[in-house]
Design an enzyme around this catalytic site. Sequence first.
Site, mmCIF file in Angstrom:
data_model
loop_
_atom_site.group_PDB
_atom_site.id
_atom_site.type_symbol
_atom_site.label_atom_id
_atom_site.label_comp_id
_atom_site.label_asym_id
_atom_site.label_seq_id
_atom_site.Cartn_x
_atom_site.Cartn_y
_atom_site.Cartn_z
ATOM 1 N N GLY A 126 6.952 4.132 4.445
ATOM 2 C CA GLY A 126 7.332 5.364 5.132
ATOM 3 C C GLY A 126 8.565 5.120 5.972
ATOM 4 O O GLY A 126 9.278 4.133 5.774
ATOM 5 N N GLY A 127 8.785 6.033 6.918
ATOM 6 C CA GLY A 127 9.990 5.963 7.726
ATOM 7 C C GLY A 127 10.058 4.751 8.631
ATOM 8 O O GLY A 127 11.135 4.352 9.064
ATOM 9 N N VAL A 153 3.928 -0.889 4.228
ATOM 10 C CA VAL A 153 2.552 -1.246 4.594
ATOM 11 C C VAL A 153 1.951 -2.141 3.501
ATOM 12 O O VAL A 153 2.042 -1.826 2.317
ATOM 13 C CB VAL A 153 1.678 0.016 4.754
ATOM 14 C CG1 VAL A 153 0.278 -0.345 5.232
ATOM 15 C CG2 VAL A 153 2.321 1.000 5.715
ATOM 16 N N LEU A 190 0.829 -1.212 0.000
ATOM 17 C CA LEU A 190 0.000 0.000 0.000
ATOM 18 C C LEU A 190 0.861 1.259 0.000
ATOM 19 O O LEU A 190 0.422 2.323 -0.414
ATOM 20 C CB LEU A 190 -0.901 0.018 1.234
ATOM 21 C CG LEU A 190 -2.012 -1.034 1.289
ATOM 22 C CD1 LEU A 190 -2.671 -1.040 2.662
ATOM 23 C CD2 LEU A 190 -3.046 -0.761 0.209
ATOM 24 N N ASP A 202 4.070 13.575 14.323
ATOM 25 C CA ASP A 202 4.258 13.470 12.868
ATOM 26 C C ASP A 202 2.939 13.680 12.117
ATOM 27 O O ASP A 202 2.575 12.889 11.252
ATOM 28 C CB ASP A 202 4.874 12.106 12.534
ATOM 29 C CG ASP A 202 5.543 12.101 11.164
ATOM 30 O OD1 ASP A 202 5.740 13.198 10.595
ATOM 31 O OD2 ASP A 202 5.858 11.010 10.662
HETATM 32 N N1 LIG Z 1 -4.417 1.623 7.592
HETATM 33 C C1 LIG Z 1 -4.154 1.890 6.303
HETATM 34 N N2 LIG Z 1 -5.080 1.699 5.372
HETATM 35 C C2 LIG Z 1 -4.838 1.980 4.065
HETATM 36 N N3 LIG Z 1 -3.674 2.458 3.598
HETATM 37 C C3 LIG Z 1 -2.683 2.675 4.514
HETATM 38 C C4 LIG Z 1 -2.866 2.401 5.899
HETATM 39 N N4 LIG Z 1 -1.724 2.721 6.544
HETATM 40 C C5 LIG Z 1 -0.886 3.174 5.613
HETATM 41 N N5 LIG Z 1 -1.432 3.144 4.385
HETATM 42 C C6 LIG Z 1 -0.820 3.574 3.125
HETATM 43 O O1 LIG Z 1 0.565 3.339 3.204
HETATM 44 C C7 LIG Z 1 1.262 4.548 2.958
HETATM 45 C C8 LIG Z 1 2.535 4.535 3.767
HETATM 46 O O2 LIG Z 1 2.235 4.673 5.108
HETATM 47 P P1 LIG Z 1 3.370 4.909 6.176
HETATM 48 O O3 LIG Z 1 2.721 5.271 7.446
HETATM 49 O O4 LIG Z 1 4.290 3.746 6.193
HETATM 50 O O5 LIG Z 1 4.223 6.118 5.566
HETATM 51 P P2 LIG Z 1 4.048 7.664 5.707
HETATM 52 O O6 LIG Z 1 2.774 7.963 6.420
HETATM 53 O O7 LIG Z 1 4.244 8.253 4.356
HETATM 54 O O8 LIG Z 1 5.274 8.093 6.574
HETATM 55 P P3 LIG Z 1 5.479 7.917 8.150
HETATM 56 O O9 LIG Z 1 6.434 6.808 8.311
HETATM 57 O O10 LIG Z 1 6.051 9.213 8.591
HETATM 58 O O11 LIG Z 1 4.160 7.641 8.790
HETATM 59 C C9 LIG Z 1 0.282 5.654 3.328
HETATM 60 O O12 LIG Z 1 0.570 6.847 2.661
HETATM 61 C C10 LIG Z 1 -1.038 5.057 2.896
HETATM 62 O O13 LIG Z 1 -1.239 5.298 1.538
#
Ligand SMILES: Nc1ncnc2c1ncn2[C@@H]1O[C@H](COP(=O)(O)OP(=O)(O)OP(=O)(O)O)[C@@H](O)[C@H]1O
Length: 452
Positions: free
Chosen positions: A104-105, A109, A101, A228
């Site tokens: 991130g840091g 996902v 999906l 964040d």
């Molecule tokens: N619960 C969820 N349901 C659907 N999509 C999700 C979910 N969690 C994350 N994602 C998707 O995965 C992507 C990456 O999420 P992630 O939290 O790993 O990175 P980020 O938010 O860009 O950075 P950070 O690590 O600072 O949170 C999100 O931008 C979103 O599109």
Amino acid sequence: MSTAVTATVSAVCATVAVVITIAVIRRCRRWRWKVYKKFMAKITDEINRRNRELEACAAVNDVVIEIGPVEKFLHEILNEKPMRFSSEQLASCTGKYSTELGSGGFGVVYKGELPNGLPVAVKVLKVSMNKKVQEGFMAEIGTIGRTYHVHLVRLYGFCFDPDTKALVYEYLENGSLEKYLYRDGEGAGDGERKERLEWRTLHSIAIGTAKGIRYLHEEFQQRIVHYDIKPANILLTADFTPKVADFGLARLGERENPHMSSLTGGGRGTPGYAAPELWMALPTTEKCDVYSFGMVLFEILGRRRNYDAQLEDESREWFPKWVWDKYEQGDMECIVSAAAGIGEADREKAETMCKVALWCVQFQPSARPTMSSVVRMLEGEMAIVPPVNPFHYVSGGGSSSSWALSSSTGTGTFTSSSRDTGWDSKVSAASTPGKPTDAMVKSVESTDPVTT
Ligand SMILES: Nc1ncnc2c1ncn2[C@@H]1O[C@H](COP(=O)(O)OP(=O)(O)OP(=O)(O)O)[C@@H](O)[C@H]1O
Ligand SMILES: [Mg+2]
């Protein structure tokens, strides 16, 4: 004769005594053997009992989690702690991690589905796990797992196997706000360009997000600072209800992103959204979330990234400073018309959003409103005092790009004047939790006349 009889009797007695002694000795031996056998049996029983207990524990770990129908499952996790999944179970429910999906840091996902059909998002963590962080992980799971709010992403469970550390969240159909916010579809993955959201939808997303953060700061039994807040951490349901994601993660360990770690000391925050006190290693409070939320409001208002070096008009490179300049000149019209898609009926809401954003990004944390005030202001339940300049602490003439660049590299310099200390100390002295705006009214009106 009598001597012979006496000798015979003595011999018989001696023989009897010997026989009796032998018998007693044998008895004693038998009794000792019996006691020994009993003692050994007891020890063997105890060992067997402990073995049985250990086997039972191992069996519990191996049991495949029985997940009932969705309603039952949700009811259970609302009342209990998050569920523990094994790495095999996660591999199975994500189809061997086949659908990514995003990342991130903290990790990647993946989309997954529990045996009862409930869709989930599995975040496989790549944070470095020393012993302290491991303890923090378990404690944090307990905290995050107990938060339940319509505007917070729900944590269903976790995996803490030696080879896999992961968090299992509810799945949000529309992904992150980042994918919808910017005009050029930036933030969306390849082929993922999303429909444009109406201004009204964006406005209610802003209010819902503020309510989620308010819950973390003011309503949950234990204050949680997100650290964040940014569009990527605001996820959207099928009907675009916003839910704040990744709260509590900041305490789970250092991100595997050296730029972030050196920038914000502890890997907290994202450049462009992180409050100055985060990247200047000053003491932090929940007000750093208020600052980040203000930056999100600017992006919603402008439907653009706050910092955009591609723009030909240099004064517009950093949107928040441009907004302040226009606001100071009394040119609200210019700000609202720059925010494309705002109809006549929503102009007032856009102006409100603009003022709230300017308050949220004040340099001094104490001058920023609490999240409950932010919600009330956005909902039009609270009069808003004309904001003061959030950027007059920036040295170097306050060019729009200098502050933006310094805030995204952590190299900013600030000036402090007696005037600044004056109004800030008045605000902080007068503010009471939940009702800072009245205090702001007085202090600001008396010290910082700004054009409205
Ligand atoms: N619960 C969820 N349901 C659907 N999509 C999700 C979910 N969690 C994350 N994602 C998707 O995965 C992507 C990456 O999420 P992630 O939290 O790993 O990175 P980020 O938010 O860009 O950075 P950070 O690590 O600072 O949170 C999100 O931008 C979103 O599109
Ligand atoms: Mg995230």
